[in-house]
Write a protein that holds these residues in place. Sequence first.
Motif, mmCIF file in Angstrom:
data_model
loop_
_atom_site.group_PDB
_atom_site.id
_atom_site.type_symbol
_atom_site.label_atom_id
_atom_site.label_comp_id
_atom_site.label_asym_id
_atom_site.label_seq_id
_atom_site.Cartn_x
_atom_site.Cartn_y
_atom_site.Cartn_z
ATOM 1 N N GLY A 133 0.708 -1.218 -0.108
ATOM 2 C CA GLY A 133 0.051 -0.028 0.043
ATOM 3 C C GLY A 133 0.853 1.405 0.071
ATOM 4 N N GLU A 134 0.300 2.276 0.287
ATOM 5 C CA GLU A 134 0.917 3.634 0.253
ATOM 6 C C GLU A 134 1.684 4.019 1.634
ATOM 7 O OE1 GLU A 134 -2.327 6.417 -0.886
ATOM 8 O OE2 GLU A 134 -1.247 8.089 -0.030
ATOM 9 N N ALA A 135 0.645 4.326 2.538
ATOM 10 C CA ALA A 135 1.456 4.651 3.789
ATOM 11 C C ALA A 135 0.445 4.192 4.931
ATOM 12 C CB ALA A 135 2.012 5.931 3.631
ATOM 13 N N PRO A 136 1.081 4.337 6.244
ATOM 14 C CA PRO A 136 0.233 4.029 7.233
ATOM 15 C C PRO A 136 -0.678 5.054 7.418
ATOM 16 C CG PRO A 136 2.500 3.655 8.015
ATOM 17 C CD PRO A 136 2.536 4.211 6.596
ATOM 18 N N GLY A 137 -2.063 4.939 8.056
ATOM 19 C CA GLY A 137 -3.036 5.830 8.368
ATOM 20 C C GLY A 137 -3.126 6.143 9.757
ATOM 21 N N GLU A 139 -3.085 2.624 11.789
ATOM 22 C CA GLU A 139 -1.926 1.949 11.642
ATOM 23 C C GLU A 139 -0.970 2.572 12.402
ATOM 24 O OE1 GLU A 139 -3.761 2.797 8.876
ATOM 25 O OE2 GLU A 139 -4.757 0.850 8.791
ATOM 26 N N PRO A 155 0.313 -2.787 9.642
ATOM 27 C CA PRO A 155 -0.512 -1.998 8.235
ATOM 28 C C PRO A 155 -1.701 -2.360 8.166
ATOM 29 C CG PRO A 155 0.947 -4.065 7.953
ATOM 30 C CD PRO A 155 0.965 -3.851 9.389
ATOM 31 N N PHE A 156 -2.573 -1.674 7.527
ATOM 32 C CA PHE A 156 -3.849 -2.094 7.066
ATOM 33 C C PHE A 156 -4.669 -2.585 8.082
ATOM 34 C CE2 PHE A 156 -1.909 -1.456 2.883
ATOM 35 C CZ PHE A 156 -3.071 -0.725 2.100
ATOM 36 N N ASN A 199 4.107 -1.327 3.109
ATOM 37 C CA ASN A 199 3.753 0.034 2.432
ATOM 38 C C ASN A 199 4.933 0.749 1.743
ATOM 39 O OD1 ASN A 199 0.764 0.806 2.968
ATOM 40 N ND2 ASN A 199 1.338 0.544 5.234
ATOM 41 N N HIS A 203 -6.701 0.909 -4.601
ATOM 42 C CA HIS A 203 -6.672 0.955 -3.090
ATOM 43 C C HIS A 203 -7.718 0.656 -2.434
ATOM 44 C CE1 HIS A 203 -5.429 2.173 0.856
ATOM 45 N NE2 HIS A 203 -4.326 2.183 0.550
HETATM 46 N N1 URA Z 1 -3.648 2.639 3.650
HETATM 47 C C1 URA Z 1 -2.367 2.426 3.208
HETATM 48 O O1 URA Z 1 -2.149 2.509 1.980
HETATM 49 N N2 URA Z 1 -1.687 1.462 4.019
HETATM 50 C C2 URA Z 1 -2.117 1.151 5.406
HETATM 51 O O2 URA Z 1 -1.380 0.690 6.127
HETATM 52 C C3 URA Z 1 -3.415 1.603 5.668
HETATM 53 C C4 URA Z 1 -4.006 2.438 4.865
#
Ligand code: URA
Length: 245
Positions: free
Chosen positions: A97-101, A104, A110-111, A137, A215
Amino acid sequence: MSTRAVRQSLKTSELLGVPFVPVREEIASAATSPETPAEATGAADPPSAPGSGSRIEALEALRREHDAGCPHCTTVTGHTQTVFGEGNPDADLMFVGEAPGAEEDRTGRPFVGRAGQKLEEMIRAMGLDRGDVYIANVLKSRPPDNRTPLADEIAGCAPYLAEQIRIIEPRVIVALGGPAAKFMLDTATGITKLRGTWAQFDAGGLVVDVMPTFHPAYLLRNYTRDTRERVWADLQAVLTKLKSE
Ligand code: URA
């Protein structure tokens, strides 16, 4: 078809809104490494799938190296902890994925927020469990205000993702959303054009097949039949590839 496969198929149509599409058990099991137990961890639990010791150790060493030296994560502020990634270290299938929210960042996993729940639904629709795959991510710390990662942030942190991939050696990576797909495919093209077509990521000596798809957060925002059918088609292509090799 077994009861489990029927349940999965029904779940699939329920979750992704596509017509009845059976998940063939032999394909689903091909996505799982031989040493992975058939019944994996519960959806919300951290995966506990056994991995080969050397990979676990290598990932732990990389985590320490990353947390001590990542040019991005050691200088950025506003996040509470890094989110390294988790899952089966021997996985054939990896999601990036992109990055932690926010969630997370709070849990260090993650996710695990709403997008994470959708991702778990996607994984289950494939006949797999979260513990069968590895999830990471592009960026390992939450960007300020949840904004899209900047190019220099990615340049600093992504080499650790590449190393993570070299350790795990997945056969297939699903790139979730535009930033992950653009990074892995080294392109400025948008995810709508990229998704559904196989590409490759060169992790530095290890070239891995990549399937870009929407996503799960985009799926949540655009929960149309069309979007779900596209994502499901991408995931089916992944299952077919895992089965064929
Ligand atoms: N969206 C992401 O791209 N990664 C995560 O870990 C959570 C949400």
